[in-house]
Design a protein around this motif. Structure first.
Motif, mmCIF file in Angstrom:
data_model
loop_
_atom_site.group_PDB
_atom_site.id
_atom_site.type_symbol
_atom_site.label_atom_id
_atom_site.label_comp_id
_atom_site.label_asym_id
_atom_site.label_seq_id
_atom_site.Cartn_x
_atom_site.Cartn_y
_atom_site.Cartn_z
ATOM 1 N N ARG A 113 0.840 -1.215 0.000
ATOM 2 C CA ARG A 113 0.000 0.000 0.000
ATOM 3 C C ARG A 113 0.862 1.248 0.000
ATOM 4 N NH1 ARG A 113 -1.776 0.222 5.185
ATOM 5 N NH2 ARG A 113 -0.188 1.849 5.521
ATOM 6 N N ALA A 114 1.970 1.210 0.769
ATOM 7 C CA ALA A 114 2.844 2.379 0.858
ATOM 8 C C ALA A 114 3.432 2.727 -0.503
ATOM 9 C CB ALA A 114 3.969 2.097 1.857
ATOM 10 N N LEU A 115 3.779 1.715 -1.287
ATOM 11 C CA LEU A 115 4.291 2.000 -2.630
ATOM 12 C C LEU A 115 3.216 2.601 -3.520
ATOM 13 C CD1 LEU A 115 6.512 -1.138 -3.376
ATOM 14 C CD2 LEU A 115 7.254 1.249 -3.467
ATOM 15 N N ARG A 116 2.003 2.042 -3.407
ATOM 16 C CA ARG A 116 0.910 2.564 -4.253
ATOM 17 C C ARG A 116 0.536 3.997 -3.880
ATOM 18 N NH1 ARG A 116 -1.467 -2.399 -2.944
ATOM 19 N NH2 ARG A 116 -2.902 -1.273 -1.552
ATOM 20 N N VAL B 178 12.990 -4.582 -4.195
ATOM 21 C CA VAL B 178 13.420 -4.082 -5.504
ATOM 22 C C VAL B 178 12.620 -2.840 -5.881
ATOM 23 C CG1 VAL B 178 13.627 -4.629 -7.956
ATOM 24 C CG2 VAL B 178 14.152 -6.367 -6.230
ATOM 25 N N ASP B 179 11.308 -2.922 -5.725
ATOM 26 C CA ASP B 179 10.457 -1.780 -6.067
ATOM 27 C C ASP B 179 10.729 -0.591 -5.127
ATOM 28 O OD1 ASP B 179 9.252 -3.220 -8.093
ATOM 29 O OD2 ASP B 179 7.689 -4.006 -6.772
#
Length: 661
Positions: free
Chosen positions: A416-419, A470-471
């Motif tokens: 969620r944090a990446l999104r 990686v992301d």
């Protein structure tokens, strides 16, 4: 015709008088197709005086055809002249038809594709059809008279079962494995039938046993192939998940019945994905195959080793122990063997590769466990082993379940944090001997929606165990380069460098160089101001691949700092052959540098080593004036730590950098 018995009428339908008066001749009764043969035989007997036997057909008065068997001889005078024929005839029709039926049946048996074999009560072959010749390779002449059990059976018990069942019950049916002449094995579906009985069921009273066998070898091969595909892993030839689940279910049922205990073990190869990423899947497959063999040699014959996917193996310790403690000891013994077996490097093609294993174990009992609970608990224990530093084993701890749920929630939160762009970068200043800011280390923070700011120690380990690292690493690099470009466009911050931590998982990505080049181009950052911080473990794990990546990145203008130097096992060879620009003294040494002689000696050695190799050196964790003075006296003039500033937001850092310029 001098004499003819009354039986002629029963045979031909014509009365005796018809033959005596000449109304009917016997030659006219003979079937036209057989008259020449009969005439020649009688003429020969008259000329030679020899007796004769003859079979032929006649046409009765009613028009029916009968077979006649005739036996006779010539009556010879004293001078040797044959004057008449005397003899008798018999109705041969029933016998002839029976013979023809036997011949027809024998022909059909020979034409049958199945192997038809008849044996006597001593197991000696009395009949062997063409189907048997084709199936087994021996001709009838070679097989007849031989003992069936010795000719076709390696397993005499299989023969004895079929033989005795047939004698007792009259027939037997089942599948058998029989030997061919060339030594190969034929799988057959056989039916044995008792041909006639005497006044009892003993072998002496039985006459014959007939077996009809169909070759099902091809079908069995297909069935075996389907079975292997369904229940075995094609790469390692170990049982697969479906096979394991079946055996585990059976083991628990048996345990519930006997009250005995066993164990279930999850074994995961540590950092296996790194091998796939650096050397390709062929090398990974070779490692899995070799690891499977080592695991098989680490267990008892009664135990099972299965591969359930990827680099995950499961060992089922058969429930054979009387107590839970005994089962735990057996599992621990196996775990020790596995850890020891995995310690030796694996020879893969033209290089060696070292790998360790993390093992989770749970004692199982059919009285309290299910297939699902046993699998979950062993899996939980395996993650506990990984959390304990890998290359070890752990028994299931119920408290681990709660930790695993928390881990799952954390992984979902990271996604969620990446999104939602919840990550932010903070910057810790790096200072020179004049207290001027020379650059910063970019440090990741997670700003939760509730306002809490979480440090990497709370989540980075979970990210590293998944592809999320990686992301996240890409996001960090892009954000850092964007900030570096902003600094480089302003005169009072243009000189600053920015250090970015690169994880081992991120560094082995094949497209790391291309991705970095793209980010630099998109953000406009000058790579001369960018520094990658690498850990010692990354550098040593796969030296050749690391060196290649570093050289490619160096061509872009990026420099390298070896982070946490002195805490790992770097060698001078690494320092000499890798394009490293800076050594970073770990904060763990700085805490005791003024009170611990060993820490002080290590720090001085690192500073001296960097000077002799022409490398820069920076110390992190500098918190006091005394520590800074020690470093300065030893020849280190770059510092990072709370003595100056903790990691701060970009806004605060820019103001701080200008104030300390």
């Amino acid at each position: 015709m001098e004499y003819i018995s009354p039986g002629i009428e029963k045979l031909t339908g014509y009365p005796v008088a018809a033959f005596r008066d000449g109304d009917v001749t016997f030659g006219s009764v003979i079937h036209p197709d057989d008259r020449d043969k009969a005439s020649r035989t009688v003429d020969q007997a008259l000329h030679t005086g020899e007796p004769f036997q003859l079979t032929y057909r006649i046409v009765t008065a009613a028009g029916d055809i009968k077979w006649v068997w005739e036996q006779g001889a010539a009556l010879v005078e004293e001078d040797g002249t044959a004057v008449a024929i005397q003899g008798f005839m018999a109705d041969f029709t029933r016998v002839r038809k029976a013979d023809l039926k036997v011949v027809e049946q024998a022909t059909l048996l020979d034409k049958a594709r199945d192997a038809i074999v008849v044996i006597d009560t001593d197991s000696r072959i009395t009949y062997w059809n063409h189907g048997a010749e084709r199936m087994y390779g021996w001709s009838a002449g070679e097989a007849e008279g031989k003992l069936l059990c010795e000719l076709l059976y390696e397993d005499h018990d299989a023969f004895r079962t079929a033989y005795e069942t047939t004698l007792d019950e009259g027939d037997w049916r089942g599948e058998q494995c029989q030997r061919r002449r060339d030594g190969s094995l034929a799988h057959t579906d056989s039916r044995w039938t008792l041909l006639g009985r005497g006044n009892g069921h003993s072998p002496a009273a039985a006459r014959k046993i007939m077996s009809i066998s169909t070759d099902i070898s091809e079908r069995k091969q297909h069935e075996d192939k389907i079975f292997r595909l369904a229940f075995y892993d094609p790469l390692t030839d170990l049982p697969n998940r479906a096979n394991l689940l079946d055996h585990l279910r059976r083991a628990l049922i048996g345990s519930a019945r006997t009250g005995k205990f066993g164990a279930l073990m999850f074994c995961d190869l540590d950092h296996f994905k790194t091998l796939n990423d650096t050397h390709g899947h062929d090398a990974g497959d070779m490692l899995l195959q070799a690891a499977a063999r080592r695991l098989e040699h680490s267990v008892r014959e009664a135990d099972m080793v299965a591969r359930i996917g990827g680099d995950e193996f499961v060992i089922l310790i058969a429930p054979q122990d009387e107590t839970r403690d005994a089962a735990a000891m057996q599992a621990e013994t196996v775990a020790h063997k596995i850890v020891t077996a995995m310690a030796a490097p694996f020879k893969l093609a033209d290089f060696s590769y070292a790998v360790s294993a993390s093992i989770g174990m749970v004692v199982i009992s059919g009285a309290s466990d299910t297939v699902e609970s046993a699998l979950k608990q062993a899996d939980s224990a395996m993650y506990q082993a990984k959390a304990s530093g890998r290359n070890t084993f752990r028994f299931y701890d119920p408290e681990m379940q709660a930790a695993l749920f928390a881990r799952a929630e954390l992984e979902t939160g990271l996604q969620r944090a990446l999104r939602n762009n919840e990550f932010v970068l903070y910057y810790q200043p790096q200072m020179d001997e004049n207290n001027h800011v020379t650059g910063a280390e970019a440090l990741l923070r997670w700003a939760l929606p509730n306002g809490e700011l979480r440090l990497p120690a709370d989540f980075i380990h979970t990210a590293e165990e998944t592809d999320l690292i990686v992301d996240i690493g890409i996001w960090v690099l892009r954000t850092a380069c964007r900030q570096l470009a902003i600094w480089q466009r302003q005169p009072d911050t243009a000189h600053l460098t920015l250090s970015v931590n690169v994880s081992a998982r991120q560094f082995v990505e094949p497209n790391l160089v291309a991705m970095t080049e793209t980010i630099l181009r998109q953000t406009g950052a000058d790579p001369k101001g960018l520094k990658f911080e690498l850990t010692e473990s990354l550098v040593v794990t796969d030296f050749a691949s690391t060196a290649q990546q570093m050289r490619a990145l160096r061509k872009l203008g990026i420099s390298f700092s070896l982070d946490d130097f002195g805490t790992g096992y770097s060698s001078l060879v690494c320092l000499r052959n890798l394009p490293i620009d800076q050594l970073k003294i770990d904060h763990s040494f700085m805490r005791g540098v003024l009170t611990d002689r060993n820490d002080a000696a290590i720090v001085r050695s690192i500073i001296a080593l960097s000077g002799s190799l022409g490398l820069q050196v920076i110390a992190e964790g500098v918190e006091t004036i005394g520590q800074r003075q020690f470093l300065s006296d030893a020849g280190c003039f770059a510092y990072q730590g709370y003595l100056y500033e903790q990691a701060i937001s970009e806004e605060h850092f820019s103001r701080y950098a200008r104030d300390m310029h």
